[in-house]
Scaffold this motif. Sequence first.
Motif, PDB file in Angstrom:
ATOM      1  N   THR A 117     -11.551  -0.435 -10.150  1.00 38.27           N
ATOM      2  CA  THR A 117     -11.456  -1.242  -8.927  1.00 38.27           C
ATOM      3  C   THR A 117     -12.684  -2.110  -8.682  1.00 38.27           C
ATOM      4  OG1 THR A 117     -12.369   0.560  -7.579  1.00 38.27           O
ATOM      5  CG2 THR A 117      -9.974   0.467  -7.816  1.00 38.27           C
ATOM      6  N   GLU A 131     -11.897  -0.697  -3.045  1.00 39.36           N
ATOM      7  CA  GLU A 131     -10.443  -0.614  -3.138  1.00 39.36           C
ATOM      8  C   GLU A 131     -10.021   0.693  -3.813  1.00 39.36           C
ATOM      9  OE1 GLU A 131      -9.127  -5.286  -3.363  1.00 39.36           O
ATOM     10  OE2 GLU A 131      -9.718  -4.308  -5.227  1.00 39.36           O
ATOM     11  N   LEU A 186       0.607   3.157   0.073  1.00 33.53           N
ATOM     12  CA  LEU A 186      -0.147   1.952   0.420  1.00 33.53           C
ATOM     13  C   LEU A 186       0.100   0.837  -0.593  1.00 33.53           C
ATOM     14  CD1 LEU A 186      -2.235   0.660   2.300  1.00 33.53           C
ATOM     15  CD2 LEU A 186      -4.033   1.635   0.859  1.00 33.53           C
ATOM     16  N   SER A 187       0.243   1.201  -1.865  1.00 35.17           N
ATOM     17  CA  SER A 187       0.477   0.192  -2.903  1.00 35.17           C
ATOM     18  C   SER A 187       1.826  -0.488  -2.741  1.00 35.17           C
ATOM     19  CB  SER A 187       0.388   0.838  -4.292  1.00 35.17           C
ATOM     20  OG  SER A 187       1.483   1.710  -4.520  1.00 35.17           O
ATOM     21  N   GLN A 227       1.421  -2.629   0.955  1.00 29.58           N
ATOM     22  CA  GLN A 227       0.507  -3.775   0.934  1.00 29.58           C
ATOM     23  C   GLN A 227       1.177  -5.070   0.490  1.00 29.58           C
ATOM     24  OE1 GLN A 227      -3.689  -3.146  -0.470  1.00 29.58           O
ATOM     25  NE2 GLN A 227      -3.134  -4.664  -2.004  1.00 29.58           N
ATOM     26  N   SER A 233       1.368  -3.495   7.984  1.00 30.12           N
ATOM     27  CA  SER A 233       0.039  -3.143   8.481  1.00 30.12           C
ATOM     28  C   SER A 233      -0.353  -1.767   7.962  1.00 30.12           C
ATOM     29  CB  SER A 233       0.025  -3.139  10.012  1.00 30.12           C
ATOM     30  OG  SER A 233       0.962  -2.211  10.520  1.00 30.12           O
ATOM     31  N   VAL A 234      -1.614  -1.650   7.556  1.00 32.40           N
ATOM     32  CA  VAL A 234      -2.119  -0.387   7.022  1.00 32.40           C
ATOM     33  C   VAL A 234      -3.334   0.024   7.828  1.00 32.40           C
ATOM     34  CG1 VAL A 234      -1.268  -0.814   4.695  1.00 32.40           C
ATOM     35  CG2 VAL A 234      -3.524  -1.628   5.332  1.00 32.40           C
ATOM     36  N   ALA A 287      -9.366  -0.450   6.660  1.00 30.66           N
ATOM     37  CA  ALA A 287      -9.548  -1.526   5.683  1.00 30.66           C
ATOM     38  C   ALA A 287      -9.120  -1.094   4.290  1.00 30.66           C
ATOM     39  CB  ALA A 287     -11.013  -1.960   5.668  1.00 30.66           C
ATOM     40  N   ARG A 292      -7.371  -0.810   0.922  1.00 26.31           N
ATOM     41  CA  ARG A 292      -6.618  -1.747   0.096  1.00 26.31           C
ATOM     42  C   ARG A 292      -6.505  -1.191  -1.314  1.00 26.31           C
ATOM     43  NH1 ARG A 292      -5.141  -6.513   1.553  1.00 26.31           N
ATOM     44  NH2 ARG A 292      -5.038  -7.194  -0.616  1.00 26.31           N
ATOM     45  N   SER A 317      -5.414  -4.593  -7.631  1.00 25.76           N
ATOM     46  CA  SER A 317      -4.332  -5.030  -8.518  1.00 25.76           C
ATOM     47  C   SER A 317      -4.282  -4.116  -9.739  1.00 25.76           C
ATOM     48  CB  SER A 317      -4.565  -6.472  -8.971  1.00 25.76           C
ATOM     49  OG  SER A 317      -4.622  -7.341  -7.861  1.00 25.76           O
TER      50      SER A 317
END
Length: 335
Positions: A34, A49, A177-178, A181, A186-187, A190, A192, A195
């Motif tokens: 990440t 991330e 979350l993946s 997103q 909304s999550v 912060a 994230r 990729s």
Amino acid sequence: MQRRSSTGVLVSARRLARWGRCVAGFVLLNLSLTFASIWPTLGVRPSGELSVELALCVVALIVVRRHWDGPSRTALRWLAGGWLLLVVGRYVEVTVTSLYGRDVNVYWDLQHIPAVGSMFAAVADTWLVASATVALLAGVIMSYLITRWALGVVADATKVRGAQWVLGSVAGAVLVLSVAQPLGMSVPGAARVASPVAAVYARELGELIYEMSGAGVRDLGAPPVLSSDLSRVRGADVFVFFLESYGAVSWDRPELATPLAASRAEFEADVRETGRGVASAFVESTTFGGESWLAHISLLTGTEVRDPATSVRLMAQERDTMVKLFGRQGYRTVA
């Protein structure tokens, strides 16, 4: 009584050490897939991330532990090797994107590797080449050993039911979350997800097959014929400036055009009084809000270029351009 107390403390210390190793290994594996690039250098930094590959790996380790008593040492070695490939893919992806503003294109970029290697070997001293080679090999070996250790401690932690529950919950949250997103949901906080590196390899494989089939070159279409004798500008110095501006709105929108009307009229009068002439026209740009070089190469080659992949494909060919046209007519070209 004293003996039982000592035994209890020893067990607690071992359990705490196992948790500490597990957390360290988990964090290390997450960081390895990440990290972000430090522009404009080859360095990297933590991005904060989360890795979807790590989440999938943890789920797989838990499943293997429950049904087959955990992965073997051989399996962990292979897993570490595969993980190292993901790390390399992540590094190449973020570094190339940061430094060159485009994605990697294996088919076209690999063709330049021998030339770059030859150039480095020609200008560098033998000891420098040898040192760089040794350092590279040492770095690969060290990275593999660290990755193997991290995977081992995470796999070892899955022997405990409590650790399975904690690791599984974290992995499940990352997987949810993946999915949320990309859908714009909304999550919390912060958090994230980075990729996926596996998607980069899949994309590159698809592009490689596409280019090797010749479809990429065919999709560009035939190059335009540039046959002008440039008689209309004969004897004049010609400069082409690309201005980072989308000025059509200053003509189309009254709230912008009205305040500029007086200065434009004054400019037109000044041009006429000095015996000069001006010709202008609207040009539809092939890009908006960034990647202006796509519009530049479109104008210079007469080929519509709207994405970096087409740009790389076009740059790899010998096509006629506006610069070459002026060169054939005796102009000294600088581009």
